[in-house]
Design an enzyme around this catalytic site. Structure first.
Site, PDB file in Angstrom:
ATOM      1  CE1 TYR A 123      38.882  50.084  35.520  1.00 55.90           C
ATOM      2  CE2 TYR A 123      38.399  51.186  33.416  1.00 55.90           C
ATOM      3  CZ  TYR A 123      38.527  50.030  34.390  1.00 55.90           C
ATOM      4  OH  TYR A 123      37.698  49.001  33.691  1.00 55.90           O
ATOM      5  CG  ASN A 135      44.547  45.466  37.901  1.00 56.14           C
ATOM      6  OD1 ASN A 135      43.510  44.911  37.368  1.00 56.14           O
ATOM      7  ND2 ASN A 135      44.322  46.701  38.323  1.00 56.14           N
ATOM      8  CG  HIS A 190      36.250  39.581  33.875  1.00 57.19           C
ATOM      9  ND1 HIS A 190      35.669  39.432  35.212  1.00 57.19           N
ATOM     10  CD2 HIS A 190      36.589  40.629  33.211  1.00 57.19           C
ATOM     11  CE1 HIS A 190      35.831  40.680  35.584  1.00 57.19           C
ATOM     12  NE2 HIS A 190      36.367  41.473  34.547  1.00 57.19           N
ATOM     13  CG  ASP A 248      45.455  26.562  33.921  1.00 57.08           C
ATOM     14  OD1 ASP A 248      44.907  26.318  35.104  1.00 57.08           O
ATOM     15  OD2 ASP A 248      45.347  26.113  32.701  1.00 57.08           O
ATOM     16  CG  HIS A 270      40.015  43.753  40.337  1.00 58.86           C
ATOM     17  ND1 HIS A 270      40.315  43.504  38.982  1.00 58.86           N
ATOM     18  CD2 HIS A 270      39.966  42.720  41.013  1.00 58.86           C
ATOM     19  CE1 HIS A 270      40.401  42.184  39.023  1.00 58.86           C
ATOM     20  NE2 HIS A 270      40.286  41.733  40.011  1.00 58.86           N
ATOM     21  CB  SER A 272      36.591  49.730  39.071  1.00 55.72           C
ATOM     22  OG  SER A 272      36.504  48.587  38.568  1.00 55.72           O
ATOM     23  NE  ARG A 310      33.584  45.288  33.283  1.00 59.74           N
ATOM     24  CZ  ARG A 310      34.737  45.779  32.516  1.00 59.74           C
ATOM     25  NH1 ARG A 310      35.934  45.007  32.754  1.00 59.74           N
ATOM     26  NH2 ARG A 310      34.634  46.427  31.441  1.00 59.74           N
TER      27      ARG A 310
END
Length: 144
Positions: A18, A70, A76, A83, A96, A98, A107
């Site tokens: 990260y 993010n 996941h 929703d 994201h 990464s 992932r």
């Protein structure tokens, strides 16, 4: 700008993945770029799914035009956040730090990319600036 779980630990959390940017520094650079674009940028981070859902639901009432999201690990697993985004119909860019597609097999399942305007992945903190610029451009072309 909505950030999900563990992003408050940026700068010290798994820096090989990260990077060393803190969330505060990413937010500061994003606010500066938003100011240049004449965008009001609100930032929010939570480790709690329900708080993120509440923030998304409240965005419609506040007249928010678009969201940078993010979702962190909720990428996941959170049908509830997905929703909420569908319910409020606010366009969003998924961010994201990464390259998620190059990481662990679990992932590979993403609950947001198919409903996002676009996804920025693997560019570290720069992804937020690029996402902000993309959102600004995409929302602007809808009114032209």
């Amino acid at each position: 700008m909505i950030n999900g779980p563990n992003l408050n630990l940026l700068g010290t959390r798994e820096t090989a993945i990260y990077g060393t940017d803190t969330l505060a520094s990413i937010e500061a650079r994003s606010r500066a770029r938003a100011s240049e674009l004449k965008i009001e940028l609100e930032t929010f981070q939570s480790n709690h799914e329900g708080e993120i859902v509440d923030k998304i639901q409240g965005a419609r009432a506040r007249g928010v035009a678009g969201v940078l999201l993010n979702p962190g690990g909720y990428t996941h697993s959170s049908v509830a956040i997905r929703d909420a985004l569908l319910a409020v119909k606010i366009p969003f860019i998924e961010i994201h730090l990464s390259t998620v597609s190059a990481r662990e097999p679990f992932r590979q399942h993403n609950l947001f990319s198919d409903i996002a305007l676009g996804t920025v992945s693997g560019l570290g903190g720069l992804g937020y600036i690029l996402g902000l610029e993309a959102l600004h451009e995409l929302l602007g072309t809808k009114t032209r």
